[in-house]
Design an enzyme around this catalytic site. Structure first.
Site, mmCIF file in Angstrom:
data_model
loop_
_atom_site.group_PDB
_atom_site.id
_atom_site.type_symbol
_atom_site.label_atom_id
_atom_site.label_comp_id
_atom_site.label_asym_id
_atom_site.label_seq_id
_atom_site.Cartn_x
_atom_site.Cartn_y
_atom_site.Cartn_z
ATOM 1 N N VAL A 635 64.813 -10.213 -0.016
ATOM 2 C CA VAL A 635 64.012 -10.995 0.885
ATOM 3 C C VAL A 635 62.773 -11.665 -0.343
ATOM 4 O O VAL A 635 62.144 -10.553 -1.106
ATOM 5 C CB VAL A 635 63.318 -10.193 1.774
ATOM 6 C CG1 VAL A 635 62.124 -11.072 2.641
ATOM 7 C CG2 VAL A 635 64.177 -9.789 2.936
ATOM 8 N N LYS A 649 65.298 -14.570 3.484
ATOM 9 C CA LYS A 649 66.416 -13.305 3.427
ATOM 10 C C LYS A 649 67.394 -14.004 2.921
ATOM 11 O O LYS A 649 68.209 -14.997 3.512
ATOM 12 C CB LYS A 649 66.466 -12.822 4.844
ATOM 13 C CG LYS A 649 67.480 -11.405 4.697
ATOM 14 C CD LYS A 649 67.648 -10.936 5.879
ATOM 15 C CE LYS A 649 68.464 -11.638 7.061
ATOM 16 N NZ LYS A 649 68.518 -11.011 8.167
ATOM 17 N N ASP A 747 65.784 0.272 16.507
ATOM 18 C CA ASP A 747 65.472 0.886 15.371
ATOM 19 C C ASP A 747 63.747 0.579 15.367
ATOM 20 O O ASP A 747 63.207 -0.018 14.188
ATOM 21 C CB ASP A 747 65.794 0.430 14.103
ATOM 22 C CG ASP A 747 65.679 1.019 12.693
ATOM 23 O OD1 ASP A 747 65.497 2.347 12.945
ATOM 24 O OD2 ASP A 747 65.849 0.690 11.664
#
Length: 953
Positions: A635, A649, A747
């Site tokens: 990134v 990215k 997550d």
């Protein structure tokens, strides 16, 4: 077509080699092979755990979970000895073909999602010793054929939906020691014929719909240690003959609609636990002459009268005496706790609320280890009784452990990742090792407070497993039942040879000790159940397999295998070269098609950038522009010619997605619109490159800001932290309830919550996300997604880790851990200490303010208490007890409104204006679309990807 022919040729060669090996080996009984294939067809196997059941011979090819005898029997065939299918996420039904495995000794399908009834054909397995069906969704009645299994030692059908009566034929099970049938829908009366069972040790029938009278004949069971019948609907009284169960350790008849007096149990010398609460028992409490081993007496919620008997005094191991909600009178004798010496782990709780107790006889001094509650009694009208009139400490059902400081001085984060950690008890300081992770539960413990038994339990388990005491580390919590849930970590021994993991044989040995109940029974700890035996790296390829068997020597087998493999390798090398040439041609053709397809990649609201624009924005992808990286790629911070600052990215070579998947990803991400999600600005699909462009978050991650490094010198005030918590919660609420389709993030963690120049929290990194389940044809929405466990240690929902069932409450648990980080500044796991456990211990002990992050300065204590309570609710293990995201947002808004104007609005506005002194060129983009994403997409489903943290370094 040429490639297809080459692939077929290669498969033929390998098949010939396999045929040569099998031809010279003895094989499994053909009838059992046919039966296993029928069993496989009756299962639904979403994770392909049984994929190798489609090829080869079951015993020779080591089919998953199929264990065979080491030698053949007199018929020259190999036979299945065990079917070990624990916790494989299987559904479907149990096939009647199980009855064809006539030599089988162990049938284990625990903790799956199998439906349907128990096939009566299981009653034909005359050699069966362990019938383990618990933790499924089985229905129907118990086949009476099971009652004729001559060698059955253990029947576990608990936690299913089995109905009907207990067959009288079960009285024939002369070798059966364990009846675990709790948590079902069994009805009717307990057959008195069961009193003929000569070997029965544990009878667990609690949480059913049993009725009728309690059979007095059960007192004739000569070996019975535990009689647990809670939550049924019996008639009549507790039979006086139960006082003749001289071996009994635990009698639990809670909430059974029983009447009449409590029988005299004074002859039962080993009795450690009696619970007859929540019935309609009357009369006085008999003077039972209890013995020293008693830990728990619960007679609460009855209609008992009279005084407290003197036999309750001087009991050295008593932990809990519950007599509340009765009509007892007289005084409470202080001799119950006087002259007793308590060590640091012992506690005594006396709960006598809502009786007619007039006072306390004897000393009015309470030791610190003793809690007495006389609330609702006349005694509390006397001011001198104030110390006795407080509420008893409620049991906090959260993860707990005995603190260990052996890793406090170890370097942080120095163990190899993943799944390695410091062994806290190792005599070698800071020894990094990969533990075995085991879910374990005591189903009927003979005590109420575990710390006093913590060390004896460690000795019991480690000696049973034949390992060193220091190899075991555990956390625990109480669950409904009461049952004691444990998370065990078993570490290897340091040998000085860089051996930081168990070898395969030791893993299988330890697993066998648990799955075959080779750990000797303990009287005080009672029966246990194995919930899971999780094998992560470096153990994930170690699975229970059948020993190699057969009449041919190992050397001959090796020769045949080597010869077949060498021939196959030579032929496959030729075929591979041919296929490689075809692949290169196809690659160039695909590259051409990709170049043509870019013109059609147009999505409304998402800009298509050229490769040259990406190069200019990043100074030709200069390393100085790199701000993050992960498995997907790197990134970069980019600056476009108009001054817009972005995060780019870039997929690394070898991780390119297919054209369809790349397009699907962008289309999905373009549908998310919320101010608390990081925005997708565009993409680039040129020059064989795939890149996604996001808004740049100038204030980095929440974790960076909590750590207060050289770059992030300013600490976050409590008001800022509440605002960050609220923004994060709103972003996740949008994903759960407003995104179309809804998404489970999977997550949530402090490094995936980014802060813009105005400290607005935005959720990022969807690399592990999954689409929420949608309604089926009947309009029913499943409550979970079944998937392999992914996420970050310290944030993982324990229920998801155990069951592989991902729900919206999994995100709630992870967010709760983030809230605890906001409160304490701690990492989720530090030197082996878990933040949830540490905060719970502080909360329970009344020391919560001692662990609040001092860096956030002053704060309103009432708001902090509410925030702590909310965070701990989010981190409860039982998913049903966690709040929803909507409830979390409402509670955070209430906390925000409670805060003083000067505390919230002033601090908030100051930092909003200052942006923590960030320059204007780092301001966030006004686009409001989507978070940073590193994900693979197939069709309509999100699958596991790689997490990237996209923020300034």
């Amino acid at each position: 077509m040429a490639e297809l022919r080459g692939g077929l040729w290669l498969r033929v060669v390998w098949s010939m080699g396999l045929f040569l090996v099998v031809a010279y080996c003895q094989s499994t009984d053909p009838a059992e092979v046919t039966a296993l294939r029928a069993i496989r067809e009756s299962f639904i196997d979403p994770e392909n755990s049984l994929s190798n059941w489609r090829r080869g011979d079951p015993c020779v090819s080591n089919w998953t979970g199929v264990l065979c005898f080491n030698t053949t029997l007199d018929d020259s065939y190999l036979h299945v000895r065990e079917l070990q299918l624990l916790h494989l996420n299987l559904s479907g039904t149990l096939s009647p073909a199980l009855g064809q495995l006539s030599y089988m000794e162990i049938l284990d399908v625990m903790w799956n999602k199998i439906t349907g009834s128990i096939p009566k054909e299981i009653g034909g397995l005359t050699k069966l010793k362990l019938l383990l069906l618990n933790g499924n969704e089985l229905t129907g009645s118990l086949p009476e054929e099971i009652g004729y299994l001559p060698d059955l030692d253990r029947i576990q059908i608990d936690q299913n939906h089995i109905s009907g009566e207990i067959p009288k034929s079960f009285a024939n099970l002369n070798k059966t020691k364990h009846f675990h049938m709790n948590n079902n829908s069994l009805s009717g009366q307990i057959p008195p014929e069961l009193s003929r069972l000569p070997s029965l040790v544990h009878m667990l029938l609690d949480n059913n719909n049993l009725s009728g009278y309690l059979p007095p004949q059960l007192s004739e069971l000569p070996q019975l240690l535990i009689l647990q019948l809670d939550n049924n609907h019996f008639e009549g009284t507790i039979p006086p003959s139960y006082g003749n169960m001289l071996q009994l350790l635990k009698l639990s008849l809670r909430n059974c609609t029983l009447q009449g007096p409590i029988p005299d149990l004074s002859r039962i010398r080993n009795l450690a636990y009696i619970d007859v609460s929540n019935n309609n028992l009357n009369g006085s409490i008999p003077n039972m002459n209890l013995f020293d081993g008693i830990t728990t007496i619960d007679l609460s919620r009855n209609q008992l009268t009279g005084s407290i008997p003197p036999s309750f005094s001087g009991l050295p191991n008593l932990q809990r005496l519950s007599l509340f909600n009765n009509s007892l009178n007289g005084s409470l004798p202080s001799s119950i706790w006087q002259n007793r010496t308590f060590n640091s782990t012992e506690q005594l709780t006396l709960d006598l609320q809502n009786n007619n107790i007039s006072g306390v006889s004897g000393s009015l001094i309470l030791p610190p280890n003793v809690t007495v509650s006389l609330q609702g009694n006349p005694a509390c009208l006397n001011a001198s009784m104030a110390i006795f009139c407080q509420s008893p400490i409620a049991l906090v059902n959260h993860l707990q452990s005995i603190p260990s400081n052996s890793t406090d001085n170890c370097p942080p984060q120095s163990c190899p990742a993943p799944n390695y950690e410091y062994a806290p008890g190792s005599p070698t300081p800071c020894f990094c090792a990969a533990p075995l992770l085991i879910g374990y539960r005591l189903k009927s413990p003979g005590f109420s407070d575990f710390p006093a038994y913590f060390y004896p339990f460690e000795v019991y388990l480690t000696s049973g497993l034949k390992i060193n005491h220091y190899q075991l580390d555990l956390t625990y919590e109480w669950q409904k039942g009461p049952r004691l849930r444990m998370y065990l970590k078993i570490f290897p021994v340091y040998t000085g040879n860089d051996s930081n993991a168990f070898n395969r044989s030791e893993v299988l040995r330890i697993r066998k000790m648990f799955t075959q109940w080779e750990i000797p029974d303990s009287e005080i700890f009672g029966p246990y159940e194995l919930l899971n035996f999780t094998l992560l790296d470096p153990y994930k390829d170690v699975i229970p397999t059948s020993p190699s068997s057969g009449g041919i020597s190992k050397g001959a087998v090796a020769g045949i295998v080597v010869g077949a493999v060498v021939g196959a390798v030579l032929l496959s090398a030729f075929v591979s070269l041919y296929i490689l040439r075809l692949h290169r041609k196809r690659y160039h053709a695909v590259s051409k098609r990709r170049h043509v397809s870019r013109a059609s990649l147009k999505i409304e609201g998402v800009k298509s950038f050229s490769y040259e624009e990406m190069k200019r924005a990043t100074n030709n992808f200069d390393a100085a522009s790199e701000v993050g990286h992960g498995g997907y790629g790197k990134v970069y911070k980019g600056v476009f010619t108009d001054g817009t600052v972005v995060a780019i990215k870039r997929a690394q070579e070898g991780s390119l997605q297919g054209e369809k998947e790349f397009l699907t990803e962008i289309e999905l991400l373009s549908r998310l619109h919320h101010r608390n999600l990081v925005s997708l600005l565009g993409f680039c699909d040129e020059e064989g490159e795939q890149m996604l462009v996001y808004e740049f978050m100038s204030n980095g991650t929440l974790r960076d800001n909590l750590s207060v490094t050289e770059k992030y010198k300013e600490s976050l005030s409590f008001a800022m932290r509440i605002r960050i918590a609220l923004g994060s919660a709103k972003g996740i609420l949008y994903l759960h309830s407003e995104a179309n389709p809804p998404i489970f993030h999977r997550d949530i963690k402090a490094t995936n919550i980014l802060l813009d120049s105005q400290l607005i929290a935005k959720v990022a990194d969807f690399g592990l996300s999954r689409l929420a389940p949608v309604a089926d044809m009947e309009g029913v929405v499943p409550g979970h997604v079944s998937t392999v466990v992914k996420g970050t240690p310290g944030y993982l929902d324990p229920e998801y880790f155990l069951t592989h069932k991902l729900t919206d409450k999994s995100d709630v648990y992870s967010l709760g851990v983030v809230f605890l980080e906001l409160l304490t500044g701690m990492h989720p796991i530090t030197h082996g200490k878990n933040i949830v456990r540490e905060v719970n211990i502080a909360y329970r002990s009344g020391m919560i303010f001692s662990i609040i992050d001092a860096k956030m300065g002053s704060y309103p204590s009432e708001c902090v208490e509410k925030f702590v309570t909310l965070a701990l609710k989010c981190c409860r293990e039982d998913t049903d007890e966690r709040p929803s995201m909507a409830e979390i947002v409402r509670e955070l808004e209430n906390i925000w409104q409670m805060m003083p104007e000067s505390e919230s609005r002033t601090n908030d506005s100051i930092n909003t204006e200052s942006g923590k002194n960030m320059s204007s060129d780092e301001s966030s983009s006004s686009a409001t679309k989507n978070p940073y994403v590193s994900t693979d997409i197939s069709g309509s489903d999100l699958v596991s990807g790689v997490v990237l943290t996209i923020a300034p370094r």
